[in-house]
Write a protein that holds these residues in place. Structure first.
Motif, mmCIF file in Angstrom:
data_model
loop_
_atom_site.group_PDB
_atom_site.id
_atom_site.type_symbol
_atom_site.label_atom_id
_atom_site.label_comp_id
_atom_site.label_asym_id
_atom_site.label_seq_id
_atom_site.Cartn_x
_atom_site.Cartn_y
_atom_site.Cartn_z
ATOM 1 N N LEU A 205 45.856 7.475 85.670
ATOM 2 C CA LEU A 205 44.522 7.572 86.254
ATOM 3 C C LEU A 205 44.624 7.703 87.775
ATOM 4 O O LEU A 205 43.955 8.547 88.391
ATOM 5 C CB LEU A 205 43.730 6.330 85.853
ATOM 6 N N LEU A 206 45.470 6.881 88.381
ATOM 7 C CA LEU A 206 45.651 6.947 89.833
ATOM 8 C C LEU A 206 46.380 8.219 90.256
ATOM 9 O O LEU A 206 46.045 8.831 91.273
ATOM 10 C CB LEU A 206 46.422 5.719 90.320
ATOM 11 N N ILE A 207 47.384 8.602 89.485
ATOM 12 C CA ILE A 207 48.147 9.815 89.814
ATOM 13 C C ILE A 207 47.251 11.043 89.728
ATOM 14 O O ILE A 207 47.224 11.891 90.640
ATOM 15 C CB ILE A 207 49.350 9.953 88.863
ATOM 16 N N SER A 224 38.413 1.205 82.685
ATOM 17 C CA SER A 224 39.801 1.171 82.232
ATOM 18 C C SER A 224 40.095 -0.106 81.441
ATOM 19 O O SER A 224 39.846 -1.213 81.937
ATOM 20 C CB SER A 224 40.747 1.248 83.436
ATOM 21 N N PRO A 225 40.655 0.006 80.241
ATOM 22 C CA PRO A 225 41.031 -1.201 79.488
ATOM 23 C C PRO A 225 42.057 -2.055 80.215
ATOM 24 O O PRO A 225 42.029 -3.289 80.099
ATOM 25 C CB PRO A 225 41.611 -0.633 78.189
ATOM 26 N N ALA A 226 42.967 -1.428 80.955
ATOM 27 C CA ALA A 226 43.962 -2.211 81.692
ATOM 28 C C ALA A 226 43.278 -3.103 82.717
ATOM 29 O O ALA A 226 43.587 -4.299 82.823
ATOM 30 C CB ALA A 226 44.969 -1.279 82.375
ATOM 31 N N ASN A 300 34.001 -3.193 76.106
ATOM 32 C CA ASN A 300 35.120 -3.630 75.273
ATOM 33 C C ASN A 300 35.883 -2.405 74.780
ATOM 34 O O ASN A 300 35.479 -1.265 75.033
ATOM 35 C CB ASN A 300 34.631 -4.460 74.086
ATOM 36 N N LEU A 301 36.985 -2.655 74.090
ATOM 37 C CA LEU A 301 37.804 -1.552 73.593
ATOM 38 C C LEU A 301 36.987 -0.595 72.733
ATOM 39 O O LEU A 301 36.102 -1.014 71.973
ATOM 40 C CB LEU A 301 38.976 -2.089 72.772
ATOM 41 N N THR A 315 44.341 3.315 75.952
ATOM 42 C CA THR A 315 44.423 4.481 76.839
ATOM 43 C C THR A 315 43.068 5.169 76.992
ATOM 44 O O THR A 315 42.945 6.116 77.767
ATOM 45 C CB THR A 315 45.430 5.518 76.310
ATOM 46 N N MET A 316 42.068 4.705 76.269
ATOM 47 C CA MET A 316 40.738 5.321 76.271
ATOM 48 C C MET A 316 39.773 4.481 77.104
ATOM 49 O O MET A 316 39.927 3.258 77.178
ATOM 50 C CB MET A 316 40.220 5.438 74.829
#
Length: 630
Positions: A205-207, A224-226, A300-301, A315-316
């Motif tokens: 995402l950052l890249i 972002s889930p992370a 949530n996820l 990743t979603m």
């Protein structure tokens, strides 16, 4: 004398090198002609283009994803001015060290005399080197397999490959700088460790958006889930007055404090606002955090496909669950979101309001300057960079421009940081920054053209965060506050007495300094190429890595031929390394001390002058003149 017999010489010489004090700029010795065939003393004149703070105009902002920036905008007639940013080898070396993970000998030769503006625009256009594909490719065939360390470590292994060998160096470097502002870490040893796809997707995402718009990034990280898991708002429920449940405030607090505004009011130039009594003006209190926390409820996820593997769902973008979202009034920073506003609209309105706050541009741009160029930028430098951020446009030295002319444009901001007159001139007393350990290692790898970049065969690269190693590991900061704070002043130091910050010193101590030297010694001396193959095979068999004897021994093999060609003459060897590693900024005293030590290392019957080359690199890369990037 054999290579192994040189150990006591290295120990003595490296100890000696730490006694070398910091000096001024280089003593005027010319660098080896094999590296730079036209090496003049550094041209300190400024060629940063125009006064971009004055010739840009403010335009309306759009919250849509702007994609990649237009490198030329309306300048269809091409360059209108001469760009001499790369007018000397040392200017090439210095610029590229600020803009990438390390300069290479080929870059110094090939870029000398060319246009830095063209190099910058070409870098903007290169496709992104991503992380997630490597993580997915290494996933176990059976998702129910037990803990798989090789799969987990792919986020790190892909980082090392991209940072060292990626063609899109400017993008990778900017993404790493952003990662130290918009922090997510898999150092905790739980979900973000066990599901490497989460942090890999965040890295990508950052890249992918490194040259995009900061407003777009704020939206992407929010979903972002992370980030949702890291700052504990994934599954954040609306408040319940009967049970006393309150929405989780973690993301709301860090979004304001660390990602966008800070905690005190800032002027346009990054200086702190004071009221008429001379007191610092605080931006908000806990009631603002409480109001903003209601915005980030109901995420949530993604469950569109309940059968989808959890690794893939990480990743979603997170999904909105309306029944969990607070529809109460949400008041913060003088803004109120009306009752009954749904989650998506609430998030959009909240991020818009924060993004357009006067603090955001100076807070964000000053930290990016710190990560790339100097820890203590002047107020004028910050102000000029803020102008590029706010107008979304920067005029390069050749007269062309970058940016989409929208507030928050990161390509324009990055150009303003790198081409600013303060970045291109030396400020011996207050300028520069301590090099992060990660950047020292990648610089070595790029400077000496390491071959066979196969980090999976080198266990030292699987975890470099210990003080006995680099003391820093990519995407594994100990907390959301990054590895170090932007305002850190090392207690009892001369820099602190001058009121200067030195963020990177926060992770340097009595253990990390020799730890760094020991870590670098392994790679500089090519100890991987002399490793016991049976021990390596046993180690990697335990963690399930397919073992290739040849690739394992040849991984990260440095190429020192250019240095061996001149190693008979210590003066030439030191000058070569001064240009390649220090952009000709080593002090006269440092160079004299290193030359004296090298002259005591004779040619070895078995290895020739290789021990001298090893010692030269280690002494330069452990000297204060290198550790401080000016």
């Amino acid at each position: 004398m054999t290579l192994n017999g040189m150990n006591k010489h290295y120990v003595f010489a490296l100890f000696f090198s730490f006694l070398v004090g910091c000096g001024g700029n280089g003593g005027g010795e010319q660098a080896n002609s094999n590296l730079a065939n036209n090496n003049n003393t550094a041209d300190q004149s400024s060629h940063s283009g125009q006064d971009n703070a004055n010739n840009n105009s403010q335009t309306d902002n759009s919250d849509s994803d702007q994609g990649e920036p237009d490198a030329d905008n309306d300048d269809s007639d091409g360059p209108t001015q001469v760009d001499d940013t790369f007018s000397s080898p040392e200017r090439v070396s210095r610029f590229v060290q600020q803009a990438t993970f390390g300069v290479t000998p080929q870059q110094i030769v090939n870029l000398h005399g060319t246009s830095a503006s063209e190099w910058f625009k070409n870098q903007l256009a290169l496709p992104a080197s991503l992380v997630l594909p490597a993580v997915v490719a290494a996933a176990p065939n059976d998702p129910d397999d037990e803990f798989n360390l090789f799969h987990i470590e792919q986020t790190s292994l892909a980082f090392w490959r991209n940072s060292i060998a990626g063609e899109d160096q400017l993008r990778q470097r900017m993404a790493f700088a952003l990662s130290e502002l918009l922090v997510v870490s898999n150092a905790g040893g739980e979900v973000l460790t066990d599901i490497p796809e989460a942090v890999a997707a965040y890295q990508d995402l950052l890249i992918t958006n490194a040259f995009g718009n900061y407003r777009t990034l704020l939206e992407l990280i929010t979903y972002s889930p992370a980030m949702g898991h890291y700052l504990t708002y994934m599954g954040n429920e609306k408040g319940n007055e009967q049970t006393g449940r309150m929405p989780d405030e973690n993301y709301a607090r860090e979004l304001l404090q660390l990602f966008t505004l800070g905690v005190v009011a800032l002027n346009h130039d990054g200086t702190v606002v004071q009221n008429t009594e001379g007191d610092i003006v605080e931006l908000y209190d806990n009631s603002d955090i409480t109001g903003l926390a209601r915005v980030f409820t109901g995420l949530n996820l993604n469950e569109d496909d309940p059968e989808e593997l959890i690794n893939t769902r990480f990743t979603m973008p997170m999904q909105i669950f309306p029944e969990s979202h607070s529809e109460k009034e949400k008041t913060f920073l003088g803004n109120t979101i009306a009752p009954g506003t749904d989650a998506q609209a609430s998030i959009t309105q909240a991020l818009d309001h924060i993004f357009n706050h006067a603090n955001l541009a100076p807070f964000v741009t000053k930290q990016l300057i710190q990560r790339l160029v100097t820890s203590n930028p002047s107020a004028d430098y910050v102000s000029r960079t803020v102008a590029a951020f706010e107008t979304g446009r920067y005029t390069l030295p050749d007269g062309t421009s970058v940016g989409q002319q929208q507030r928050g444009d990161l390509a324009a901001t990055l150009a303003a940081i790198l081409f600013d007159q303060e970045a291109r001139q030396l400020a011996p007393t207050t300028g520069g920054k301590v090099r992060e350990p990660i950047l020292r290692f990648t610089h070595w790898a790029r400077a000496f053209n390491v071959e066979n970049i196969e980090p999976k065969y080198i266990s030292q690269l699987w975890e470099t965060g210990a003080s006995a190693a680099l003391g820093q590991h990519p995407y594994r900061s100990p907390s959301v506050f990054n590895y170090f704070r932007p305002g850190y002043k090392a207690p009892g130091t001369a820099s602190a007495q001058l009121g200067l910050v030195a963020p990177e010193l926060q992770i340097m101590n009595a253990s990390s300094i020799p730890g760094y030297i020991n870590f670098m010694t392994y790679f500089v001396m090519g100890q991987q190429q002399e490793a016991d193959i049976d021990e390596l095979k046993e180690e990697f068999d335990e963690i399930g890595v397919d073992f290739d004897f040849q690739k394992a021994l040849q991984s990260f093999k440095p190429n020192y031929q250019a240095l061996l060609d001149i190693a008979q003459t210590p003066d030439k060897l030191v000058d070569y390394l001064d240009l390649l590693l220090c952009a000709n900024q080593m002090s006269t005293q440092t160079k004299a001390n290193i030359r004296a030590a090298l002259s005591q290392i004779p040619s070895d019957e078995e290895d020739g002058y290789l021990p001298r080359v090893h010692l030269a690199i280690l002494m330069v890369m452990s000297s204060p003149d290198y550790l401080v990037q000016k």
